[in-house]
Design a protein around this motif. Sequence first.
Motif, PDB file in Angstrom:
ATOM      1  N   LEU A  79       0.838  -1.193   0.000  1.00  3.96           N
ATOM      2  CA  LEU A  79       0.000   0.000   0.000  1.00  3.96           C
ATOM      3  C   LEU A  79       0.876   1.248   0.000  1.00  3.96           C
ATOM      4  N   ASP A  80       0.354   2.317  -0.513  1.00  7.04           N
ATOM      5  CA  ASP A  80       1.086   3.576  -0.567  1.00  7.04           C
ATOM      6  C   ASP A  80       0.818   4.373   0.707  1.00  7.04           C
ATOM      7  N   PRO A  81       1.811   4.543   1.583  1.00  5.94           N
ATOM      8  CA  PRO A  81       1.578   5.290   2.828  1.00  5.94           C
ATOM      9  C   PRO A  81       1.062   6.696   2.580  1.00  5.94           C
ATOM     10  N   GLU A  84      -2.822   6.237   1.879  1.00  8.40           N
ATOM     11  CA  GLU A  84      -3.648   5.472   2.822  1.00  8.40           C
ATOM     12  C   GLU A  84      -3.805   6.257   4.119  1.00  8.40           C
ATOM     13  N   HIS A  85      -5.034   6.348   4.610  1.00  9.68           N
ATOM     14  CA  HIS A  85      -5.297   7.204   5.758  1.00  9.68           C
ATOM     15  C   HIS A  85      -5.532   6.487   7.094  1.00  9.68           C
ATOM     16  N   PRO A  86      -6.024   5.244   7.129  1.00 13.40           N
ATOM     17  CA  PRO A  86      -6.265   4.611   8.427  1.00 13.40           C
ATOM     18  C   PRO A  86      -5.000   4.580   9.290  1.00 13.40           C
ATOM     19  N   ALA A  87      -5.080   5.181  10.472  1.00 10.75           N
ATOM     20  CA  ALA A  87      -3.915   5.270  11.361  1.00 10.75           C
ATOM     21  C   ALA A  87      -3.408   3.899  11.767  1.00 10.75           C
ATOM     22  N   SER A  93       2.658  -0.716  10.992  1.00 10.81           N
ATOM     23  CA  SER A  93       3.579  -0.797   9.845  1.00 10.81           C
ATOM     24  C   SER A  93       3.056  -1.811   8.823  1.00 10.81           C
ATOM     25  N   ALA A  94       1.749  -1.775   8.618  1.00  9.30           N
ATOM     26  CA  ALA A  94       1.080  -2.796   7.799  1.00  9.30           C
ATOM     27  C   ALA A  94       0.869  -2.289   6.381  1.00  9.30           C
ATOM     28  N   TRP A  95       1.949  -2.142   5.646  1.00 12.23           N
ATOM     29  CA  TRP A  95       1.858  -1.659   4.278  1.00 12.23           C
ATOM     30  C   TRP A  95       1.881  -2.792   3.266  1.00 12.23           C
ATOM     31  N   TRP A  96       2.471  -3.918   3.623  1.00 10.28           N
ATOM     32  CA  TRP A  96       2.584  -5.056   2.712  1.00 10.28           C
ATOM     33  C   TRP A  96       1.500  -6.082   3.013  1.00 10.28           C
ATOM     34  N   LEU A 136      -8.688  -7.312  -4.095  1.00 14.86           N
ATOM     35  CA  LEU A 136      -7.665  -8.105  -3.408  1.00 14.86           C
ATOM     36  C   LEU A 136      -6.990  -7.337  -2.277  1.00 14.86           C
ATOM     37  N   LEU A 137      -7.253  -6.041  -2.209  1.00 15.64           N
ATOM     38  CA  LEU A 137      -6.652  -5.217  -1.167  1.00 15.64           C
ATOM     39  C   LEU A 137      -7.305  -5.518   0.192  1.00 15.64           C
ATOM     40  N   PRO A 138      -6.618  -5.196   1.290  1.00 11.27           N
ATOM     41  CA  PRO A 138      -7.224  -5.418   2.610  1.00 11.27           C
ATOM     42  C   PRO A 138      -8.527  -4.646   2.764  1.00 11.27           C
ATOM     43  N   THR A 139      -9.504  -5.277   3.376  1.00 11.63           N
ATOM     44  CA  THR A 139     -10.823  -4.682   3.582  1.00 11.63           C
ATOM     45  C   THR A 139     -10.975  -4.249   5.035  1.00 11.63           C
ATOM     46  N   ASP A 140     -12.160  -3.777   5.377  1.00 11.96           N
ATOM     47  CA  ASP A 140     -12.423  -3.333   6.748  1.00 11.96           C
ATOM     48  C   ASP A 140     -12.163  -4.442   7.759  1.00 11.96           C
ATOM     49  N   VAL A 141     -12.510  -5.672   7.405  1.00 15.30           N
ATOM     50  CA  VAL A 141     -12.302  -6.767   8.353  1.00 15.30           C
ATOM     51  C   VAL A 141     -10.812  -6.988   8.609  1.00 15.30           C
TER      52      VAL A 141
END
Length: 268
Positions: A79-81, A84-87, A93-96, A136-141
């Motif tokens: 993900l592009d820091p 991406e806005h969720p703190a 450090s969950a970018w990958w 395929l990207l991470p979702t709310d869950v």
Amino acid sequence: MRQHQREPVRPTKRCLEDLGGSFPPLEQRLHGIDHPVVVRAQQVPFEVAARGAERVVAIDDLVWLKVKTGHHRAAVHKLDPAGEHPAVLSEGSAWWWIGAAGMRKADSGSDDFYARLEAECKRAGKGTGRVSSLHLLPTDVDLKRLQAELATQVVVSVREIVCRLVANSIRSGSAWSARLHGHEISVLVRARDGDAYIAIVAEQFIDPNFLAVILRSVPGVDSADWLEEPGGAMGVQPGFGQIVRSAIIPPEYQSKIVDQHGGETQNP
């Protein structure tokens, strides 16, 4: 030997389901799951830094990188820091993320994992003229799991530190202190008639929920057993801006705490 983990690569819920699994207990960090795909995926950030990563070329709306180990295959995205806005992503450090996984069952294109993933992304982008891998990207869950996991890690680390302070105070008879998430905590345990009397001193402005975590960290002591001691306890007088709580640790728990947590020789 696995390299020091600086950039964890987390499987999404979708990825875990692809592998026939589900979310493990919160104490288990997802990037530490002992599965060949997850273990192998931890190397992707190092491969990218060394310019040795292989891209899934056919899926070009986002950059997906290949993970190959045995018959297992997977696709990893960073993900592009900046976008991406969720703190919680920054906190963990969950970018990958591993967005999808599967098996390479044969060498034929129709039975290849990446060919199947490409077809899936074409269906997702139907009508746009492009493939779409957004699903395929991470979702709310996935973000909620990360948030719960981080909170659990705080509780586990606080519990370990508090137990270590208690164990060393039982052994030495003196007070032991540590800073926990910006708060100064002191523990003093003194034996009397087989029981161990414990006093915990904390800053008064400490968050009540965080104080509850600290008090629940002492084995054998129920939350309702703690007493407020505004005038001090066991010779411990609260200083300015401090609070004191006291309780009794039953004898059967004292040796367990020392055996499991009493390895320190210096005050933290």
